[in-house]
Write an enzyme that holds these catalytic residues in place. Structure first.
Site, PDB file in Angstrom:
ATOM      1  N   HIS A 322       0.816  -1.204   0.000  1.00  0.00           N
ATOM      2  CA  HIS A 322       0.000   0.000   0.000  1.00  0.00           C
ATOM      3  C   HIS A 322       0.856   1.263   0.000  1.00  0.00           C
ATOM      4  O   HIS A 322       1.895   1.320   0.659  1.00  0.00           O
ATOM      5  CB  HIS A 322      -0.929   0.035   1.219  1.00  0.00           C
ATOM      6  N   GLU A 464      -4.222  -8.729  -5.313  1.00  0.00           N
ATOM      7  CA  GLU A 464      -5.116  -7.964  -6.185  1.00  0.00           C
ATOM      8  C   GLU A 464      -4.385  -6.811  -6.850  1.00  0.00           C
ATOM      9  O   GLU A 464      -3.641  -6.063  -6.201  1.00  0.00           O
ATOM     10  CB  GLU A 464      -6.289  -7.430  -5.358  1.00  0.00           C
TER      11      GLU A 464
END
Length: 541
Positions: A322, A464
């Site tokens: 992230h 993902e």
């Protein structure tokens, strides 16, 4: 050329101005003044001595410091180090690069490894009057700091023994050398330490030796130095290639590139994880995605659009995958009948990306693989699609329980990736028909069961990389869903209003560029694929 003169020493008057009479006595002042004068005299004498030494060298013009200030344009031509090969033997060339290593052998012989981007060449400096090279010139070159930028002019030759420490198999017999940009004597770390493989550390530990490890934060603190490693140079060229193919492929499918606002009045994804700011006299935030404006482009009749731009996420996510700011590859398109039309575009796009990287970027991938070994990505010629429920059942059959109608966490994603690879032989797949509750407000509910949605995620190596869906294109349902998701519709009123003028059915997707590169190359942290990473702990450099 002689080196630039040292800065002038402070005079007595300047010293008196700097020092307060209230805190320093006249005696002390005179003492400091005498000290400064003595130092200035010594510097002047040293400078004169050095100047006389250079003047005594008949080849003094062949070396020294050159400050490039755009004084003029010559007819000189620089050669890329990467273009030097045996065909250039006997030719005089001019090259510029970072001085990666110095290996002085004697006062009359030294070797310099010069680096330009990912290419290196050995330069040989031998004192020889016939070649215009003096011992002073050899000493000058040896005195330069590592990573200084230097110009080297010389003749290309082929060494008797093959070179193993440079990318180029030829060397340059130096005739002239000039320092263009000097580096400090002590760098934050050595590039060879930043470029080490994990296997080197393991072997050193077994042998009872200790190697310097450049930790991630250290590298990021001095990012401009770390970026000079061959691995980083290759990584960001791979990133460039991915972005390029994204643009080229979608352009070939009648998409056009657009640029949407990054300063917006309300959340584009729902939720409170936005960076808020004051926009003149009203509150605003940084766009979490170009989602609303991509759809408004469809409302505007563009048919198919894509965008490459910054995405801002304020979640306090301190993970390996992230970032608070990343580069989004986004696309939106009209659909005729089914949102699988969007999946088909993704299928063709990523197969084109994978094929291009594997066929045209072998050298770059090999450079990355040398420091961070990885297995080539496994994928099918026709991308596998499985439903969310099928994925959940695979996890349950493997002993992993998932909370009903919930999103997959990182651990579940990775395990599903392993299961899919074992069963279907692919590390790239699409998982579709997610529960509506875990998708953004603008996602179209599934006609078979409104508890689900016409949405999908795409995975590489169990993580993902894409989120996409058919979007709601009816004004009433869109407003209703926004309210149900707790969004203040007044902050996105222009977006919702756009759907009252007649909008074709459409869908789209968003991709994180850094994450694609990280997972294709099986790197362990997204900060390796972000030029200057922004995460909850880092705002500089």
């Amino acid at each position: 050329m002689s080196p630039p003169p040292p800065p002038a020493s402070s005079s007595t008057e300047e010293l008196e101005a700097d020092l307060s009479a209230a805190t320093i006595s006249k005696k002390q002042l005179n003492k400091e003044a005498r000290k400064a004068a003595k130092a200035a005299k010594a510097e002047k004498a040293g400078k004169a001595e050095k100047f006389e030494a250079v003047e005594a060298d008949p080849f003094a013009a062949n070396y020294g410091y050159h400050e490039i200030q755009s004084k003029g344009i010559s007819d000189r031509s620089w050669t890329d180090i990467g273009h030097l090969d045996e065909a250039a033997a006997g030719r005089s060339v001019l090259v510029r690069g970072f001085a990666e290593r110095f290996r002085p052998v004697s006062n009359s012989l030294t070797f310099i490894v010069l680096r330009q981007r990912m290419s290196t060449v050995q330069c040989v400096l031998v004192a020889n009057a016939d070649a215009g090279v003096s011992t002073q010139m050899v000493r000058f070159a040896t005195s330069l700091s590592r990573e200084s930028v230097i110009d080297v002019e010389g003749v290309v030759s082929v060494p008797k023994e093959p070179l193993k420490s440079t990318t180029q198999e030829v060397e340059i017999q130096v005739r002239k050398v000039y320092c263009i940009g000097g580096a400090i004597a002590t760098l934050p770390f050595n590039l060879e330490d930043a470029a080490r493989r994990e296997a080197e550390f393991e072997k050193a530990e077994q042998d009872g030796e200790k190697l310097v490890r450049v930790h991630q934060d250290t590298g990021l603190n001095y990012r401009v130095v770390e970026l000079r490693t061959a691995t980083n140079q290759a990584t960001f060229r791979i990133q460039f290639e991915v972005e390029n193919i994204f643009r080229e492929y979608l352009s070939s499918k009648s998409f056009i590139g657009v640029h949407t606002p990054k300063l917006i009045s309300g959340s584009s994804e729902g939720g409170a994880a936005v960076f808020k700011l004051q926009y003149h006299d009203q509150p605003a935030c940084l766009a979490q995605s170009p989602q609303l404006y991509k759809q408004m482009c469809i409302c505007g009749g563009f048919g198919r659009v894509f965008e490459v731009g910054s995405i801002f996420r304020a979640e306090n996510s301190n993970t390996h995958r992230h970032l608070s700011e990343f580069i989004g590859l986004d696309a939106e398109m009209e659909i005729n009948e089914h949102y699988f039309e969007v999946c088909d575009i993704i299928d063709g796009l990523f197969l084109a990306i994978f094929k291009h990287l594997n066929e045209n970027c072998k050298n770059l991938l090999e450079i990355i693989n040398k420091q961070y070994p990885f297995e080539p990505l496994k994928y099918l010629e026709k991308t596998l699609k499985i439903t969310y429920e099928e994925g959940i059942q695979m996890l349950k059959d493997a002993g992993t329980e998932i909370e009903p109608m919930s999103d997959l966490n990182t651990e579940a994603e990775k395990k599903l990736g392993r299961l899919v690879k074992e069963k279907y032989g692919t590390e790239f797949f699409i998982l579709y028909q997610y529960p509506l509750a875990v998708r953004p407000f603008y996602t179209m509910p599934c006609y078979e069961d409104p508890a689900y949605s016409n949405s999908f995620d795409v995975f590489i190596r169990g993580e993902e990389i894409i989120s996409g869906a058919q979007r709601i294109h009816t004004h009433e349902l869109l407003r209703k869903r926004a309210i149900e998701c707790g969004i203040d519709t007044s902050t996105i009123s222009s977006y919702i209003e756009s759907f009252s003028y007649g909008v074709p059915p459409h869908g789209g997707f968003g991709v994180g560029l850094e994450r694609v590169v990280m997972l294709f190359c099986a790197l362990n942290n997204i900060r390796k694929t972000s030029l200057f990473p922004r995460d909850p702990q880092r705002l500089t450099p």
